[in-house]
Design an enzyme around this catalytic site. Structure first.
Site, PDB file in Angstrom:
ATOM      1  N   SER A 143       7.029   2.645  -0.312  1.00  0.00           N
ATOM      2  CA  SER A 143       6.564   1.631  -1.279  1.00  0.00           C
ATOM      3  C   SER A 143       7.774   1.036  -1.997  1.00  0.00           C
ATOM      4  CB  SER A 143       5.654   2.331  -2.300  1.00  0.00           C
ATOM      5  OG  SER A 143       5.420   1.510  -3.416  1.00  0.00           O
ATOM      6  N   TYR A 156       2.126   8.131  -8.395  1.00  0.00           N
ATOM      7  CA  TYR A 156       2.372   7.296  -7.216  1.00  0.00           C
ATOM      8  C   TYR A 156       3.879   7.116  -7.023  1.00  0.00           C
ATOM      9  CZ  TYR A 156       1.735   3.412  -3.900  1.00  0.00           C
ATOM     10  OH  TYR A 156       1.749   2.591  -2.788  1.00  0.00           O
TER      11      TYR A 156
HETATM   12  P1  NAD Z   1      -6.096   0.918   1.197  1.00  0.00           P
HETATM   13  O1  NAD Z   1      -6.553   1.484  -0.089  1.00  0.00           O
HETATM   14  O2  NAD Z   1      -6.807  -0.240   1.794  1.00  0.00           O
HETATM   15  O3  NAD Z   1      -5.960   2.049   2.295  1.00  0.00           O
HETATM   16  C1  NAD Z   1      -5.728   3.392   2.005  1.00  0.00           C
HETATM   17  C2  NAD Z   1      -6.066   4.218   3.223  1.00  0.00           C
HETATM   18  O4  NAD Z   1      -5.794   5.589   2.941  1.00  0.00           O
HETATM   19  C3  NAD Z   1      -7.529   4.111   3.622  1.00  0.00           C
HETATM   20  O5  NAD Z   1      -7.596   3.980   5.014  1.00  0.00           O
HETATM   21  C4  NAD Z   1      -8.116   5.452   3.197  1.00  0.00           C
HETATM   22  O6  NAD Z   1      -9.137   5.888   4.070  1.00  0.00           O
HETATM   23  C5  NAD Z   1      -6.905   6.359   3.317  1.00  0.00           C
HETATM   24  N1  NAD Z   1      -7.022   7.521   2.443  1.00  0.00           N
HETATM   25  C6  NAD Z   1      -6.822   7.568   1.114  1.00  0.00           C
HETATM   26  N2  NAD Z   1      -7.072   8.800   0.656  1.00  0.00           N
HETATM   27  C7  NAD Z   1      -7.438   9.543   1.725  1.00  0.00           C
HETATM   28  C8  NAD Z   1      -7.829  10.889   1.887  1.00  0.00           C
HETATM   29  N3  NAD Z   1      -7.907  11.757   0.864  1.00  0.00           N
HETATM   30  N4  NAD Z   1      -8.143  11.302   3.132  1.00  0.00           N
HETATM   31  C9  NAD Z   1      -8.080  10.452   4.183  1.00  0.00           C
HETATM   32  N5  NAD Z   1      -7.713   9.177   4.092  1.00  0.00           N
HETATM   33  C10 NAD Z   1      -7.404   8.720   2.869  1.00  0.00           C
HETATM   34  O7  NAD Z   1      -4.605   0.462   0.881  1.00  0.00           O
HETATM   35  P2  NAD Z   1      -3.387   0.076   1.825  1.00  0.00           P
HETATM   36  O8  NAD Z   1      -2.604  -0.902   1.053  1.00  0.00           O
HETATM   37  O9  NAD Z   1      -3.780  -0.233   3.215  1.00  0.00           O
HETATM   38  O10 NAD Z   1      -2.568   1.456   1.780  1.00  0.00           O
HETATM   39  C11 NAD Z   1      -1.998   2.063   2.900  1.00  0.00           C
HETATM   40  C12 NAD Z   1      -0.682   2.711   2.504  1.00  0.00           C
HETATM   41  O11 NAD Z   1       0.244   1.703   2.135  1.00  0.00           O
HETATM   42  C13 NAD Z   1      -0.790   3.663   1.314  1.00  0.00           C
HETATM   43  O12 NAD Z   1       0.028   4.783   1.535  1.00  0.00           O
HETATM   44  C14 NAD Z   1      -0.227   2.820   0.177  1.00  0.00           C
HETATM   45  O13 NAD Z   1       0.303   3.603  -0.840  1.00  0.00           O
HETATM   46  C15 NAD Z   1       0.837   2.059   0.906  1.00  0.00           C
HETATM   47  N6  NAD Z   1       1.327   0.850   0.249  1.00  0.00           N
HETATM   48  C16 NAD Z   1       0.502  -0.204  -0.016  1.00  0.00           C
HETATM   49  C17 NAD Z   1       1.030  -1.317  -0.641  1.00  0.00           C
HETATM   50  C18 NAD Z   1       0.195  -2.518  -0.983  1.00  0.00           C
HETATM   51  O14 NAD Z   1       0.694  -3.409  -1.674  1.00  0.00           O
HETATM   52  N7  NAD Z   1      -1.034  -2.628  -0.534  1.00  0.00           N
HETATM   53  C19 NAD Z   1       2.381  -1.375  -0.977  1.00  0.00           C
HETATM   54  C20 NAD Z   1       3.181  -0.286  -0.682  1.00  0.00           C
HETATM   55  C21 NAD Z   1       2.643   0.817  -0.071  1.00  0.00           C
END
Ligand code: NAD
Length: 251
Positions: A143, A156
């Site tokens: 991130s 986080y």
């Molecule tokens: P999202 O909330 O749409 O997806 C999160 C995913 O994690 C989902 O598929 C959910 O099923 C899974 N998940 C969460 N907790 C879980 C658990 N206990 N057991 C099983 N699965 C679980 O958000 P996203 O943006 O697609 O996030 C994906 C990754 O990217 C994450 O690690 C997030 O921290 C990271 N991220 C996102 C951003 C952003 O701006 N969206 C930026 C940096 C990093």
């Protein structure tokens, strides 16, 4: 030929958090590059299955805040597809609360999901790669908060800073087995994870104003970096966290 180095034909990948957002985009990228993907998610990955077809994609549901599902995840991939080549630790959560009031519960669930399970699932995948004597690829989703402090998200930030650190540790120890461990640090992407930020008019405008590319990222923006780090094109890339952020960190 150079484009052949990016092919994932014949490769088997596990992608956690495959039901939505970035994990769904990465699953799509891998299938388009020729891989078979086992998705793992808390709620069913039916939309992803519909998008990619059952010949190339299957999924199991599991709660990754605990270490319990790890053996099942690895065994399911190996039983279904015969081997394992790629692990993407994408599943992650965020909890927002002022640091002064931040609860132990919000600390533990984020650290367990984003960091503890990520490490032990990587360890299990590396053991499988070593058993196969095949090498392999492990990609973590880090991130901007692997580099910066953030606001109201102490667990986080702790978890994503740790992800960047342990990506280097694992890379250092497992490179000699042909295992590449790297991470992708997405910038501000339009997914569920940032729904609260995007609905807050002031925060949303402040973030957008600071992104040199002038827009929020999308899951498609990660596809190239994910395929690169999963393919033999990155065989000499070890322990690096690659920002895909529209220039956010360059400011
Ligand atoms: P999202 O909330 O749409 O997806 C999160 C995913 O994690 C989902 O598929 C959910 O099923 C899974 N998940 C969460 N907790 C879980 C658990 N206990 N057991 C099983 N699965 C679980 O958000 P996203 O943006 O697609 O996030 C994906 C990754 O990217 C994450 O690690 C997030 O921290 C990271 N991220 C996102 C951003 C952003 O701006 N969206 C930026 C940096 C990093």
């Amino acid at each position: 030929m150079i484009l052949d180095m990016f092919s994932l034909k014949g490769k088997v990948a596990i992608v956690t958090g495959s039901n939505t957002g970035l994990g769904q985009g990465i699953s799509k990228a891998f299938v388009e590059a020729g891989a078979k993907v086992l998705g793992v998610s808390r709620s069913p990955s039916d939309d992803t299955l519909k998008m990619l077809g059952e010949e190339n994609f299957s999924y199991i549901t599991a709660d990754l805040s605990s270490l319990d599902p790890i053996d099942t995840i690895i065994n399911t991939a190996v039983e279904k597809y015969g081997r394992l080549d790629i692990l993407v630790n994408n599943a992650g959560i965020i909890k927002r609360e002022d640091s002064i009031d931040f609860s132990v519960e919000n600390w533990d669930v984020v650290m367990n999901t984003n960091c503890r399970t990520l490490f032990f699932l990587s360890q299990a995948a590396a053991k499988q790669f070593m058993k196969q004597k095949s090498g392999g690829k492990i990609i973590a989703i880090a991130s901007m908060l692997s580099y910066q402090g953030g606001i109201r998200v102490p667990s986080y930030t702790a978890s994503k800073s740790a992800v960047k650190g342990i990506t280097m540790t694992m890379a250092n120890e497992w490179a000699k087995y042909g295992i590449n461990v790297n991470a992708i640090a997405p910038g501000y992407m339009a997914t569920n994870n940032t729904q609260a930020l995007r609905s807050d008019a002031d925060r949303s405008a402040a973030i957008l104003e600071r992104i040199p590319a002038g827009r929020w990222g999308t899951p498609d923006d990660l596809m190239g970096a994910a395929v690169f780090l999963a393919s033999s094109a990155s065989d000499y890339v070890n322990g690096f966290t690659l920002a895909v952020d529209g220039g956010w960190l360059a400011r």
